[in-house]
Structures are given as structure tokens and as C-alpha cells.
Scaffold this motif. Structure first.
Motif, PDB file in Angstrom:
ATOM      1  N   GLY A  33      10.625 -81.216 -32.691  1.00  0.00           N
ATOM      2  CA  GLY A  33      11.078 -79.876 -32.340  1.00  0.00           C
ATOM      3  C   GLY A  33      10.304 -78.799 -33.078  1.00  0.00           C
ATOM      4  N   ILE A  34       9.715 -77.880 -32.320  1.00  0.00           N
ATOM      5  CA  ILE A  34       9.004 -76.738 -32.891  1.00  0.00           C
ATOM      6  C   ILE A  34       9.550 -75.480 -32.230  1.00  0.00           C
ATOM      7  N   ASP A  35       9.919 -74.517 -33.042  1.00  0.00           N
ATOM      8  CA  ASP A  35      10.521 -73.297 -32.509  1.00  0.00           C
ATOM      9  C   ASP A  35       9.495 -72.233 -32.147  1.00  0.00           C
ATOM     10  N   GLU A  36       8.424 -72.158 -32.917  1.00  0.00           N
ATOM     11  CA  GLU A  36       7.409 -71.145 -32.658  1.00  0.00           C
ATOM     12  C   GLU A  36       6.026 -71.749 -32.876  1.00  0.00           C
ATOM     13  N   ILE A  37       5.088 -71.393 -32.003  1.00  0.00           N
ATOM     14  CA  ILE A  37       3.726 -71.940 -32.063  1.00  0.00           C
ATOM     15  C   ILE A  37       2.744 -70.799 -32.276  1.00  0.00           C
ATOM     16  N   ALA A  49      -3.521 -76.544 -29.661  1.00  0.00           N
ATOM     17  CA  ALA A  49      -2.116 -76.118 -29.577  1.00  0.00           C
ATOM     18  C   ALA A  49      -1.533 -76.233 -28.178  1.00  0.00           C
ATOM     19  N   THR A  50      -2.397 -76.247 -27.177  1.00  0.00           N
ATOM     20  CA  THR A  50      -1.935 -76.179 -25.785  1.00  0.00           C
ATOM     21  C   THR A  50      -1.018 -77.331 -25.360  1.00  0.00           C
ATOM     22  N   LYS A  58       6.742 -73.417 -24.575  1.00  0.00           N
ATOM     23  CA  LYS A  58       6.820 -72.281 -25.491  1.00  0.00           C
ATOM     24  C   LYS A  58       5.457 -71.619 -25.571  1.00  0.00           C
ATOM     25  N   PRO A  59       5.430 -70.304 -25.702  1.00  0.00           N
ATOM     26  CA  PRO A  59       4.137 -69.590 -25.740  1.00  0.00           C
ATOM     27  C   PRO A  59       3.401 -69.799 -27.065  1.00  0.00           C
ATOM     28  N   ILE A  60       2.114 -69.584 -27.038  1.00  0.00           N
ATOM     29  CA  ILE A  60       1.289 -69.613 -28.244  1.00  0.00           C
ATOM     30  C   ILE A  60       1.011 -68.174 -28.652  1.00  0.00           C
ATOM     31  N   THR A  61       1.371 -67.842 -29.868  1.00  0.00           N
ATOM     32  CA  THR A  61       1.074 -66.517 -30.412  1.00  0.00           C
ATOM     33  C   THR A  61      -0.186 -66.607 -31.268  1.00  0.00           C
ATOM     34  N   THR A  62      -1.187 -65.810 -30.965  1.00  0.00           N
ATOM     35  CA  THR A  62      -2.424 -65.875 -31.740  1.00  0.00           C
ATOM     36  C   THR A  62      -2.318 -65.013 -32.997  1.00  0.00           C
TER      37      THR A  62
END
Length: 206
Positions: A33-37, A49-50, A58-62
Motif C-alpha cells: 500500500g502506497i498513499d502518495e507517489i 514509478a509508472t 494513483k497519480p505521480i507528482t513530480t
């Protein structure tokens, strides 16, 4: 913190092995489980990361400050032939890193006249970005004492996909371990996963 998979540096991308590594990492992390990427804006980091992003939807934030290009300009030195390399791979710098005068400076090691001012600028840049990022997660970094003051403890699991060279200053910063010590004693291989745990505690500091 996950280093990108086996890379092609020019053009910036992953090899077929790197893509398989990315898929394996994505499946493994998704089980926990990962909440933020988050990711460096480099293609090789984003490609790593994709798979996790697609599995968890979940979206990837750069994070621009994780870009290894910045660290390369700040934490490299040129040899007599003008070829640049990471400071922690340069023989003369490694010898300097072990001197008592440098070790006694602890986190102010870069203030020694041996180092170019760009190094100090890099340390301060990363320290500021790391502290702002961690503060956004609920922890205020007290660098004078090497502790984190808990402002909003939470159980979020954060994944950051980035690079080896950047990881040395990142871990040095977040763990309060001087860069000369950390960068010459630790390493992070392709698709390696390193976990930092902020334990649950009734204390106001960790």
C-alpha cells in the motif's frame, strides 16, 4: 525511496531489464500500500514509478528538486582531464572526507575552504526542499538537535522515485548523517527500495 531501474542515460529511459525491474517494484510496493507517489521529472524515474501508479490508480507528482541534473551540478568535481564525477567517487575528495577536521564539522563540512561554494549552495538547497516536503507530511525538522517535531502524525506511505547521486544528499539531509560519512559508506542500486520509518509514538518528537 526507490532508485530508477536499469537505465539508458542518453536518451533518458529504461532498458528492457529496467522496465522489468520497475514492474517488479510496482507489484511489491502495491502489496504494502502506497498513499502518495512522487518522482524526479527524469524519464527513467517516471518510467520506474509508472507501474506502481497504474496498479494503484494513483497519480505521480513530480518533484523538480529531486532531479539528478541539479545534484550533478552541485556535488561533482572534475579531474585533471576535466572529466566530472560524483564527489564520493573521486579519490582526493574521499580522502578529504575522512580527515578529522572535516568530520569535526559534522553537518557544516562543506564550509571547509577545500570545497567550492556550489557545494554549500547544493546542501542548503536540498536541506530546504527536504524540510519543506517533510513538513508537508506533518513533521518539523529541528536540524540543530537532529530530531523531528510531530505536528500531524499520520500513517501515510510515501514513495519517491529518483536517483543514486541525489540519494546521497537526500538521505544525508533527512537522516542528519553528514554527507562525507553517508556518501562513502552507503550505496543504492538500480530499483533498490530504501524505507524510512517514522514510528508511532506518544512523544512530540522522533
Amino acid at each position: 525511496y526507490i532508485r530508477h531501474g536499469d537505465p539508458i542515460y542518453n536518451p533518458d529511459s529504461l532498458t528492457e531489464l529496467g522496465k522489468r525491474q520497475a514492474e517488479a517494484v510496482g507489484k511489491r510496493l502495491a502489496q504494502h500500500g502506497i498513499d502518495e507517489i512522487y518522482s524526479s521529472p527524469s524519464i527513467r524515474a517516471l518510467q520506474t514509478a509508472t507501474p506502481l501508479s497504474e496498479i494503484l490508480k494513483k497519480p505521480i507528482t513530480t518533484l523538480d528538486w529531486c532531479n539528478e541534473h541539479l545534484a550533478w551540478e552541485e556535488f561533482t568535481v572534475a579531474n585533471k582531464d576535466g572529466i566530472k564525477n560524483w564527489m564520493f567517487w573521486d579519490h582526493k575528495v574521499r580522502e578529504k572526507f575522512t580527515e578529522k577536521s572535516i568530520l569535526d564539522l559534522r553537518n557544516d563540512w562543506y564550509k571547509d575552504p577545500f570545497f567550492d561554494k556550489k557545494v554549500g549552495e547544493g546542501v542548503n538547497r536540498v536541506n530546504t526542499e527536504v524540510d519543506n516536503f517533510i513538513k508537508g507530511l506533518g513533521y518539523n525538522h529541528d536540524r540543530e538537535r537532529g530530531v523531528y517535531k510531530v505536528e500531524n502524525h499520520n500513517e501515510k506511505r510515501i514513495a519517491i522515485f529518483a536517483h543514486q547521486g541525489f540519494s546521497m544528499i537526500f538521505f544525508s539531509s533527512i537522516l542528519d548523517i553528514p554527507y562525507p560519512i553517508f556518501s562513502t559508506r552507503f550505496d543504492i542500486s538500480h530499483s533498490c527500495v530504501s524505507a524510512i520509518h517514522f514510528p508511532v509514538s506518544s512523544r512530540s518528537e522522533i
